[in-house]
Design a protein around this motif. Structure first.
Motif, PDB file in Angstrom:
ATOM      1  N   GLN A 183       0.825  -1.197   0.000  1.00  8.39           N
ATOM      2  CA  GLN A 183       0.000   0.000   0.000  1.00  8.39           C
ATOM      3  C   GLN A 183       0.864   1.254   0.000  1.00  8.39           C
ATOM      4  OE1 GLN A 183      -3.749  -0.245   2.639  1.00  8.39           O
ATOM      5  NE2 GLN A 183      -2.368  -1.776   3.501  1.00  8.39           N
ATOM      6  N   LEU A 184       2.008   1.173   0.682  1.00  7.86           N
ATOM      7  CA  LEU A 184       2.963   2.281   0.693  1.00  7.86           C
ATOM      8  C   LEU A 184       4.023   2.124  -0.389  1.00  7.86           C
ATOM      9  CD1 LEU A 184       4.223   4.829   1.907  1.00  7.86           C
ATOM     10  CD2 LEU A 184       5.444   3.364   3.525  1.00  7.86           C
ATOM     11  N   ALA A 185       4.549   0.919  -0.518  1.00  8.46           N
ATOM     12  CA  ALA A 185       5.674   0.706  -1.434  1.00  8.46           C
ATOM     13  C   ALA A 185       5.323   1.067  -2.873  1.00  8.46           C
ATOM     14  CB  ALA A 185       6.153  -0.741  -1.347  1.00  8.46           C
ATOM     15  N   THR A 186       4.165   0.665  -3.334  1.00  8.08           N
ATOM     16  CA  THR A 186       3.811   0.868  -4.742  1.00  8.08           C
ATOM     17  C   THR A 186       3.740   2.350  -5.128  1.00  8.08           C
ATOM     18  OG1 THR A 186       2.681  -1.267  -4.877  1.00  8.08           O
ATOM     19  CG2 THR A 186       2.094   0.391  -6.526  1.00  8.08           C
ATOM     20  N   PRO A 187       2.962   3.185  -4.396  1.00  6.45           N
ATOM     21  CA  PRO A 187       2.942   4.599  -4.795  1.00  6.45           C
ATOM     22  C   PRO A 187       4.274   5.305  -4.563  1.00  6.45           C
ATOM     23  CG  PRO A 187       1.668   4.269  -2.786  1.00  6.45           C
ATOM     24  CD  PRO A 187       2.006   2.914  -3.312  1.00  6.45           C
ATOM     25  N   LEU A 188       5.021   4.882  -3.543  1.00  5.43           N
ATOM     26  CA  LEU A 188       6.307   5.521  -3.284  1.00  5.43           C
ATOM     27  C   LEU A 188       7.315   5.181  -4.375  1.00  5.43           C
ATOM     28  CD1 LEU A 188       8.139   7.228  -1.489  1.00  5.43           C
ATOM     29  CD2 LEU A 188       8.628   5.156  -0.144  1.00  5.43           C
ATOM     30  N   LEU A 189       7.340   3.928  -4.798  1.00  9.42           N
ATOM     31  CA  LEU A 189       8.275   3.528  -5.850  1.00  9.42           C
ATOM     32  C   LEU A 189       8.041   4.307  -7.136  1.00  9.42           C
ATOM     33  CD1 LEU A 189       8.366  -0.324  -5.242  1.00  9.42           C
ATOM     34  CD2 LEU A 189      10.354   1.202  -5.196  1.00  9.42           C
ATOM     35  N   GLY A 190       6.809   4.746  -7.348  1.00 11.49           N
ATOM     36  CA  GLY A 190       6.516   5.561  -8.523  1.00 11.49           C
ATOM     37  C   GLY A 190       7.195   6.922  -8.493  1.00 11.49           C
ATOM     38  N   LYS A 191       7.698   7.332  -7.321  1.00 11.52           N
ATOM     39  CA  LYS A 191       8.393   8.619  -7.179  1.00 11.52           C
ATOM     40  C   LYS A 191       9.915   8.464  -7.207  1.00 11.52           C
ATOM     41  CE  LYS A 191       4.308  10.392  -5.923  1.00 11.52           C
ATOM     42  NZ  LYS A 191       3.525  11.294  -6.802  1.00 11.52           N
ATOM     43  N   LEU A 192      10.399   7.225  -7.191  1.00 10.31           N
ATOM     44  CA  LEU A 192      11.824   6.969  -6.982  1.00 10.31           C
ATOM     45  C   LEU A 192      12.489   6.397  -8.222  1.00 10.31           C
ATOM     46  CD1 LEU A 192      11.523   5.250  -3.463  1.00 10.31           C
ATOM     47  CD2 LEU A 192      11.796   7.697  -3.967  1.00 10.31           C
ATOM     48  N   SER A 193      13.816   6.398  -8.185  1.00 13.27           N
ATOM     49  CA  SER A 193      14.623   5.791  -9.240  1.00 13.27           C
ATOM     50  C   SER A 193      15.539   4.747  -8.616  1.00 13.27           C
ATOM     51  CB  SER A 193      15.473   6.843  -9.960  1.00 13.27           C
ATOM     52  OG  SER A 193      14.653   7.849 -10.527  1.00 13.27           O
TER      53      SER A 193
END
Length: 211
Positions: A65-75
């Motif tokens: 729930q957190l990892a998926t949207p956060l990974l969309g902001k990261l490289s």
């Protein structure tokens, strides 16, 4: 009674069989009476029962729930810290599977102060901020771990109702180690206070970017 986050006046909100709760007139934080806080050994004894298995698909779905949207902001290759990782860190492993370089920190289980003496591209904190006895001190530390332009990913259950009757029926407040309860208004107050851009993904997930 003054708010444990912003120190503004707080008023009595409600009381259950175990403790009274107060609500801040400024930042909207609901917090348990400080007289009810557990000591360190009793608090840790409860955490010791937590069993987080990296092979548990249901637990991974919960953290996603957190990892998926956060990974969309990261490289890939970015450096992150899982703050308050608990006795069995899992989210850090999930982030490493996506090419991130991870460190972990926990006041009881990984109390390496070197980990909180530097800054990161992103910081995750899952089911942690509700445990803050002194949020006025803990939030500046948490935000300070993030580089400018970096991301802070928070997972906690926000209280979204106004009436104390709903709060008294809310299961999330029944954990004796849960003492600080945030509403969307509280999260927006935190964002403004610390110059963060905020994205509320759900009633459980908040992404904050440091300007």
């Amino acid at each position: 009674m003054n708010c444990t986050l912003c120190h503004a006046p707080a008023t009595f909100f409600c009381e259950d069989k175990k403790r009274p709760y107060f609500r801040c007139t400024e930042c909207d934080l609901v917090f348990a009476s400080p007289d009810s806080y557990l000591n360190d050994s009793d608090e840790k004894a409860i955490y010791d029962f937590h069993e987080n298995d990296p092979n548990d698909d249901r637990y991974r779905q919960f953290l996603n729930q957190l990892a998926t949207p956060l990974l969309g902001k990261l490289s890939a290759g970015m450096e992150g810290l899982d703050f308050g990782c608990g006795p069995g860190p899992v989210l850090n492993l999930m982030m490493e599977e996506h090419g991130m370089s991870m460190s972990v920190y926990d006041i009881y289980y990984v109390p390496d102060k070197n980990k909180v003496a530097r800054q990161y591209d992103f910081v995750t904190s899952t089911e942690v901020v509700e445990h803050f006895y002194k949020p006025s001190e803990a939030w500046p530390q948490l935000v300070g771990l993030v580089k400018r332009g970096g991301w802070l990913g928070i997972m906690t259950s926000m209280f979204t109702r106004e009436l104390p009757e709903f709060f008294k029926q809310w299961q999330y407040k029944n954990d004796p180690t849960h003492v600080s309860f945030y509403s969307p208004k509280t999260m927006h107050w935190i964002a403004k206070q610390f110059a963060l851009d905020i994205e509320i993904v759900s009633n459980r997930i908040i992404l904050l970017q440091r300007r």
